[in-house]
Design a protein around this motif. Sequence first.
Motif, PDB file in Angstrom:
ATOM      1  N   UNK A 255       1.991   6.719  -6.784  1.00 35.80           N
ATOM      2  CA  UNK A 255       0.891   7.590  -7.216  1.00 35.80           C
ATOM      3  C   UNK A 255       1.207   9.061  -6.952  1.00 35.80           C
ATOM      4  N   UNK A 256       1.679   9.370  -5.755  1.00 34.63           N
ATOM      5  CA  UNK A 256       2.040  10.748  -5.435  1.00 34.63           C
ATOM      6  C   UNK A 256       3.182  11.254  -6.302  1.00 34.63           C
TER       7      UNK A 256
ATOM      8  N   UNK B 234       0.835  -1.207   0.000  1.00 32.20           N
ATOM      9  CA  UNK B 234       0.000   0.000   0.000  1.00 32.20           C
ATOM     10  C   UNK B 234       0.868   1.254   0.000  1.00 32.20           C
ATOM     11  N   UNK B 235       1.907   1.263   0.811  1.00 30.72           N
ATOM     12  CA  UNK B 235       2.820   2.405   0.840  1.00 30.72           C
ATOM     13  C   UNK B 235       3.517   2.603  -0.499  1.00 30.72           C
TER      14      UNK B 235
ATOM     15  N   UNK C 151       4.898  14.766 -10.448  1.00 31.68           N
ATOM     16  CA  UNK C 151       5.731  14.887 -11.637  1.00 31.68           C
ATOM     17  C   UNK C 151       4.945  15.520 -12.791  1.00 31.68           C
ATOM     18  N   UNK C 152       3.721  15.067 -13.008  1.00 33.30           N
ATOM     19  CA  UNK C 152       2.909  15.632 -14.084  1.00 33.30           C
ATOM     20  C   UNK C 152       2.522  17.083 -13.800  1.00 33.30           C
TER      21      UNK C 152
ATOM     22  N   UNK D 125       8.050  17.717  -4.435  1.00 33.53           N
ATOM     23  CA  UNK D 125       8.362  16.421  -5.046  1.00 33.53           C
ATOM     24  C   UNK D 125       9.600  15.799  -4.408  1.00 33.53           C
ATOM     25  N   UNK D 126      10.639  16.584  -4.232  1.00 31.25           N
ATOM     26  CA  UNK D 126      11.858  16.073  -3.601  1.00 31.25           C
ATOM     27  C   UNK D 126      11.580  15.675  -2.145  1.00 31.25           C
TER      28      UNK D 126
END
Length: 102
Positions: free
Chosen positions: A11-12, A4-5, A17-18, A84-85
Amino acid sequence: MYLTLIIIVISLFVAMLFLNIYFRVNVFKQYKYLTQNDIDFGPKHIFDDQKMRKEILPRYPGHEEQILAFTSNLRKSIKMATVLVALITLFGAILMYYRHET
């Protein structure tokens, strides 16, 4: 729990990124417009809205919307990259912790 993690992390990561790519594409389009119209300003103007409004916008009155859109999208892109980082680091640490627990 570990799977799950991993799915949440992936997903995140993909979502951020998008979003980051979207804002960067917009920034490059606006940058092209600004360079074609010889609109020039420095980083201090990008990160200080008051300086931008006081020093740059009066110099280029017909381009106010494009200048503000450029600086806004550039700031958003930088924030997205920072988030993001941070997410990659945080979830990488969580995954390493759970990997050693099992």
